[in-house]
Design a protein around this motif. Sequence first.
Motif, PDB file in Angstrom:
ATOM      1  N   SER A  27       3.301   2.093  -9.730  1.00 44.09           N
ATOM      2  CA  SER A  27       4.148   3.288  -9.678  1.00 44.09           C
ATOM      3  C   SER A  27       3.619   4.348  -8.712  1.00 44.09           C
ATOM      4  N   SER A  28       2.443   4.094  -8.112  1.00 43.98           N
ATOM      5  CA  SER A  28       1.840   5.078  -7.221  1.00 43.98           C
ATOM      6  C   SER A  28       2.633   5.196  -5.919  1.00 43.98           C
ATOM      7  N   ASP A  29       2.695   6.416  -5.415  1.00 45.60           N
ATOM      8  CA  ASP A  29       3.321   6.644  -4.106  1.00 45.60           C
ATOM      9  C   ASP A  29       2.274   6.728  -2.997  1.00 45.60           C
ATOM     10  N   ALA A  30       1.066   6.208  -3.258  1.00 47.56           N
ATOM     11  CA  ALA A  30      -0.012   6.247  -2.268  1.00 47.56           C
ATOM     12  C   ALA A  30       0.330   5.394  -1.048  1.00 47.56           C
ATOM     13  N   ASP A  31      -0.223   5.793   0.081  1.00 51.10           N
ATOM     14  CA  ASP A  31      -0.052   5.024   1.312  1.00 51.10           C
ATOM     15  C   ASP A  31      -0.937   3.783   1.337  1.00 51.10           C
ATOM     16  N   VAL A  32      -2.114   3.884   0.712  1.00 51.34           N
ATOM     17  CA  VAL A  32      -3.111   2.818   0.807  1.00 51.34           C
ATOM     18  C   VAL A  32      -3.737   2.570  -0.562  1.00 51.34           C
ATOM     19  N   LEU A  33      -3.913   1.296  -0.895  1.00 53.39           N
ATOM     20  CA  LEU A  33      -4.690   0.876  -2.054  1.00 53.39           C
ATOM     21  C   LEU A  33      -5.927   0.156  -1.552  1.00 53.39           C
ATOM     22  N   LEU A  34      -7.105   0.631  -1.959  1.00 50.03           N
ATOM     23  CA  LEU A  34      -8.371  -0.014  -1.612  1.00 50.03           C
ATOM     24  C   LEU A  34      -8.933  -0.697  -2.854  1.00 50.03           C
ATOM     25  N   LEU A  35      -9.195  -1.985  -2.742  1.00 50.15           N
ATOM     26  CA  LEU A  35      -9.793  -2.765  -3.831  1.00 50.15           C
ATOM     27  C   LEU A  35     -11.239  -3.054  -3.457  1.00 50.15           C
ATOM     28  N   LEU A  51      -3.481  -9.872  -8.506  1.00 50.61           N
ATOM     29  CA  LEU A  51      -2.838  -9.500  -7.243  1.00 50.61           C
ATOM     30  C   LEU A  51      -1.323  -9.643  -7.335  1.00 50.61           C
ATOM     31  N   GLN A  52      -0.857 -10.660  -8.049  1.00 49.77           N
ATOM     32  CA  GLN A  52       0.577 -10.808  -8.262  1.00 49.77           C
ATOM     33  C   GLN A  52       1.120  -9.659  -9.104  1.00 49.77           C
ATOM     34  N   SER A  53       0.337  -9.226 -10.079  1.00 52.49           N
ATOM     35  CA  SER A  53       0.802  -8.179 -11.001  1.00 52.49           C
ATOM     36  C   SER A  53       0.947  -6.822 -10.329  1.00 52.49           C
ATOM     37  N   ILE A  54       0.270  -6.627  -9.179  1.00 51.63           N
ATOM     38  CA  ILE A  54       0.389  -5.334  -8.486  1.00 51.63           C
ATOM     39  C   ILE A  54       1.253  -5.460  -7.234  1.00 51.63           C
ATOM     40  N   SER A  55       2.117  -6.469  -7.222  1.00 50.82           N
ATOM     41  CA  SER A  55       2.995  -6.666  -6.059  1.00 50.82           C
ATOM     42  C   SER A  55       4.013  -5.535  -5.919  1.00 50.82           C
ATOM     43  N   GLY A  56       4.159  -4.717  -6.961  1.00 49.73           N
ATOM     44  CA  GLY A  56       5.083  -3.588  -6.882  1.00 49.73           C
ATOM     45  C   GLY A  56       4.548  -2.412  -6.080  1.00 49.73           C
ATOM     46  N   PHE A  57       3.274  -2.443  -5.711  1.00 53.70           N
ATOM     47  CA  PHE A  57       2.720  -1.354  -4.905  1.00 53.70           C
ATOM     48  C   PHE A  57       3.331  -1.401  -3.510  1.00 53.70           C
ATOM     49  N   LYS A  58       3.877  -0.292  -3.059  1.00 52.48           N
ATOM     50  CA  LYS A  58       4.648  -0.264  -1.813  1.00 52.48           C
ATOM     51  C   LYS A  58       3.814   0.006  -0.561  1.00 52.48           C
ATOM     52  N   GLY A  59       2.590   0.480  -0.752  1.00 53.06           N
ATOM     53  CA  GLY A  59       1.778   0.817   0.410  1.00 53.06           C
ATOM     54  C   GLY A  59       1.007  -0.381   0.940  1.00 53.06           C
ATOM     55  N   VAL A  60       0.020  -0.082   1.782  1.00 58.38           N
ATOM     56  CA  VAL A  60      -0.835  -1.110   2.383  1.00 58.38           C
ATOM     57  C   VAL A  60      -2.012  -1.389   1.464  1.00 58.38           C
ATOM     58  N   LYS A  61      -2.297  -2.662   1.240  1.00 58.53           N
ATOM     59  CA  LYS A  61      -3.430  -3.057   0.405  1.00 58.53           C
ATOM     60  C   LYS A  61      -4.576  -3.546   1.291  1.00 58.53           C
ATOM     61  N   MET A  62      -5.777  -3.047   1.022  1.00 58.26           N
ATOM     62  CA  MET A  62      -6.979  -3.471   1.740  1.00 58.26           C
ATOM     63  C   MET A  62      -8.041  -3.812   0.702  1.00 58.26           C
ATOM     64  N   TYR A  63      -8.972  -4.697   1.062  1.00 59.73           N
ATOM     65  CA  TYR A  63      -9.975  -5.076   0.078  1.00 59.73           C
ATOM     66  C   TYR A  63     -11.314  -5.369   0.738  1.00 59.73           C
ATOM     67  N   ILE A  64     -12.352  -5.317  -0.096  1.00 57.02           N
ATOM     68  CA  ILE A  64     -13.662  -5.877   0.215  1.00 57.02           C
ATOM     69  C   ILE A  64     -14.108  -6.692  -0.997  1.00 57.02           C
ATOM     70  N   SER A  65     -15.106  -7.519  -0.827  1.00 56.18           N
ATOM     71  CA  SER A  65     -15.613  -8.357  -1.912  1.00 56.18           C
ATOM     72  C   SER A  65     -16.734  -7.643  -2.666  1.00 56.18           C
ATOM     73  N   GLY A  66     -16.946  -8.084  -3.898  1.00 61.32           N
ATOM     74  CA  GLY A  66     -18.092  -7.657  -4.685  1.00 61.32           C
ATOM     75  C   GLY A  66     -19.061  -8.809  -4.877  1.00 61.32           C
ATOM     76  N   ASN A  67     -20.246  -8.506  -5.351  1.00 63.13           N
ATOM     77  CA  ASN A  67     -21.237  -9.575  -5.534  1.00 63.13           C
ATOM     78  C   ASN A  67     -20.749 -10.629  -6.515  1.00 63.13           C
ATOM     79  N   HIS A  68     -20.048 -10.214  -7.579  1.00 64.37           N
ATOM     80  CA  HIS A  68     -19.564 -11.192  -8.553  1.00 64.37           C
ATOM     81  C   HIS A  68     -18.482 -12.091  -7.961  1.00 64.37           C
ATOM     82  N   ASP A  69     -17.759 -11.600  -6.972  1.00 63.89           N
ATOM     83  CA  ASP A  69     -16.752 -12.426  -6.303  1.00 63.89           C
ATOM     84  C   ASP A  69     -17.390 -13.589  -5.553  1.00 63.89           C
ATOM     85  N   LEU A  70     -18.665 -13.441  -5.226  1.00 67.23           N
ATOM     86  CA  LEU A  70     -19.365 -14.491  -4.481  1.00 67.23           C
ATOM     87  C   LEU A  70     -20.052 -15.494  -5.401  1.00 67.23           C
TER      88      LEU A  70
END
Length: 295
Positions: A27-35, A51-70
């Motif tokens: 529901s956010s009107d933000a321009d950018v989402l950083l994960l 990631l599928q559950s937040i497909s309603g976000f209208k802005g640009v999505k950007m991400y970086i990894s965390g140690n647990h992701d590795l």
Amino acid sequence: MKIIAVSDIHIPKNDAYMPDLIQKINSSDADVLLLGGDIAPANDQALENFLQSISGFKGVKMYISGNHDLWTVTEVSSKERLESVLPGIYKKYGAHSLEQQPIIYKGVGFAGNIGWYDYSLVRVYSPPPGTKFIQLDDNYKPTSNVLNWSQLTNADWRRKEIMVKGMLGVKSTTGCNDRDYIKGLGDDLVFCEQMKEKIENDLYAIENEVSKIVVMFHCVPFKEGLIRNNSSPEVCVRNAYTGSKLLGEVLYRHQKVQVALWGHVHKRQEFKKGKIRCANVSLDKTASNPYELEL
């Protein structure tokens, strides 16, 4: 520009927060989402579901990894997860990898990577006077060497396990479980240096084209981002694996960096470091919403 950011969601540990968090993002009107990493540690299906559950976000999505992701329990190395597996998943859901390339959006530069730790923050806070440590050998077996805090070296921190000798006996404290689940990433100090060089190069690549830059790491770039609790030797030990002074030093050298964000330490926090607006954007029990900022 409005930005929202969140890291360390740690599905399924924080499942209770998910409905509200997902609703706030969509529901956010933000321009950018950083994960900022550690979304669903070692569970790619859970990551895709989020990631599928937040497909309603209208802005640009950007991400970086965390140690647990590795973390990996298969033949796939942590390096492969960082460089190909995770970028493939995020690309499928329309999220840009800052680790692969910085981006300029609406005149603002965005750069970032996982960062890493090089044990340089471990000396910021010391355990109570008189705390002793039993040195381990390379097979993680206790030796007869009893050390003071100042005598512990990088060789000890590399083992990611420290034996604390107290009045009630000997207690093993593990700095992080990366020792068991990070595979094929190489030496911590070397990898941290690589991430430092990469963020430096990414900043050089975009800074002449923008007036302001937002940087996101997973690990902590400033000592002020640590949890201070010198009543606990365990917390002091964990500080070795929180981040690196090198990361913050890079940001100082680039005058257009106005915002630095990170996670890893699960405690929401804000402060100013010179001209840089700093924030830990981890999900925690006191802050289950995305962090918001305006540029």
